[in-house]
Design a protein around this motif. Structure first.
Motif, short mmCIF file in Angstrom:
data_model
loop_
_atom_site.label_atom_id
_atom_site.label_comp_id
_atom_site.label_asym_id
_atom_site.label_seq_id
_atom_site.Cartn_x
_atom_site.Cartn_y
_atom_site.Cartn_z
N LEU A 122 38.88 48.42 30.95
CA LEU A 122 39.17 47.05 31.36
C LEU A 122 38.50 46.73 32.70
O LEU A 122 37.88 45.68 32.87
CB LEU A 122 40.69 46.86 31.45
N HIS A 123 38.62 47.65 33.65
CA HIS A 123 38.01 47.43 34.96
C HIS A 123 36.49 47.37 34.88
O HIS A 123 35.86 46.53 35.54
CB HIS A 123 38.44 48.53 35.93
N ARG A 124 35.90 48.23 34.09
CA ARG A 124 34.43 48.26 34.00
C ARG A 124 33.88 47.01 33.33
O ARG A 124 32.87 46.46 33.76
CB ARG A 124 33.99 49.51 33.25
N ILE A 125 34.55 46.56 32.27
CA ILE A 125 34.09 45.35 31.59
C ILE A 125 34.22 44.14 32.51
O ILE A 125 33.31 43.31 32.60
CB ILE A 125 34.88 45.13 30.29
N ARG A 126 35.36 44.03 33.21
CA ARG A 126 35.53 42.92 34.13
C ARG A 126 34.48 42.96 35.24
O ARG A 126 33.93 41.93 35.62
CB ARG A 126 36.94 42.95 34.74
N HIS A 127 34.22 44.16 35.76
CA HIS A 127 33.23 44.29 36.84
C HIS A 127 31.85 43.85 36.37
O HIS A 127 31.11 43.19 37.11
CB HIS A 127 33.19 45.74 37.31
N SER A 128 31.49 44.20 35.14
CA SER A 128 30.19 43.78 34.61
C SER A 128 30.12 42.27 34.44
O SER A 128 29.07 41.66 34.66
CB SER A 128 29.90 44.48 33.28
#
Length: 342
Positions: A122-128
């Motif tokens: 979730l954090h990585r997708i949001r960061h991208s």
């Protein structure tokens, strides 16, 4: 055949190299297996220590090997490189991993559960998505400058001004360019909606994760910071001290000391970049409001900003919060604003 004590596995997509040694360090197993045969190979081996480099799939294989009774250990590639002999290839990498996992000073990554990895997804997708939005905003600002239109910095002024600019028929922007720039504006709006949707998921998770809710009592630690930290380090007990935790995040000074002379430089910026960024952003928000408060931390920050400057104060508060977070994770204590150790 001697009993295998330690095994190094060079992870890959389809073909894996394995190097095993006995209690005396003698090689007793050296082979290459395909992906669908890897677990069958280890199921026929006695319980042993299995070393792997931290990479895609390492946590998955570690969980599967634990089920077979083995003790998997994940380490960063920088701990493996010094033990590689001769050229770089898969068998030599597996041998180096086998050697590195047996060294007493090697630091290991704790194996994450499926739930922890889901939160980090979730954090990585949001960061991208945030990076894509920033890139689109910069592209839109740059294209508008080609037509002599300059937008103030920040996404809010741009999102407010661009619709009026595109509707102005007197500013000299060709019709084709207006269509293309309008597409970029729509992309930004879509990204805003997607990021907001992921933010709401993070907020819900922060209420469900007990440890995250406890960390959010620390000034400067919000939903994103708390969930990312808990998903990454769990209870934090893999770190012996709070300074080790802060050093892993990259918030301690880089040291170059020799001959008894201690030289400390800027923060090392090693380790977990995402968590470091979140903690520093949270520290900036605290500093922005510290003038209105009179608690010990706020008074300390006011003096620090005056003495050392805003940016150094933000990093200092982030490092302080990292140590507090480690103490909260490793104990049952709750955060106390004016706590004084006995």
């Amino acid at each position: 055949m001697s009993t295998i004590q330690t095994i190094g596995v060079d992870l890959a997509k389809n073909v894996f190299s394995i190097h095993g040694v006995d209690a005396y360090g003698k090689c007793v197993l050296r082979k290459t297996v395909k992906r669908n045969k890897l677990l069958d190979t280890f199921a026929n081996l006695p319980p042993c220590i299995i070393g792997m480099e931290a990479c895609s799939g390492a946590h998955h294989w570690s969980r599967e090997l634990k089920k077979l009774g083995h003790t998997p250990k994940i380490m960063a590639s920088k701990f493996v490189i010094p033990y590689r002999q001769s050229e770089k290839n898969d068998p030599n990498d597996a041998e180096a991993i086998c050697e590195a996992v047996s060294r007493p000073k090697t630091r290991f990554v704790s194996v994450k559960s499926e739930e922890q990895q889901a939160v980090l997804c979730l954090h990585r997708i949001r960061h991208s998505l945030v990076k894509n939005r920033t890139a689109t905003i910069n592209q839109l600002r740059g294209l508008l400058s080609e037509f002599g239109i300059i937008i103030p910095q920040g996404r809010y002024p741009l999102q407010k001004m661009v619709p009026d600019i595109l509707e102005d028929a007197e500013n000299g922007i060709p019709f084709l360019a207006r269509e293309l720039l309008s597409d970029l504006v729509n992309n930004i709006r879509h990204l805003n909606e997607e990021i907001l949707r992921y933010d709401r998921k993070v907020y819900r998770l922060s209420k469900e994760m007990k440890q995250a809710a406890k960390l959010m009592a620390v000034p400067g630690v919000g939903e994103h910071s708390a969930t990312a930290i808990v998903a990454t380090v769990s209870d934090g007990k893999q770190f012996g001290t709070s300074r080790q935790f802060a050093a892993w995040i990259g918030l301690v000074p880089r040291q170059y000391s020799t001959g008894g002379h201690v030289h400390l430089g800027r923060i090392s910026k090693r380790g977990e970049k995402h968590i470091r960024t979140l903690l520093i952003h949270g520290a900036r928000a605290v500093i922005a409001r510290c003038k209105e408060k009179t608690d010990r931390t706020s008074l300390w920050l006011q003096q620090l900003v005056e003495r050392r400057g805003y940016k150094r104060a933000a990093v200092a508060l982030a490092a302080k919060n990292a140590r507090i977070i480690w103490a909260l994770l490793t104990t049952e204590n709750e955060y106390q604003a004016n706590y004084i150790s006995g």
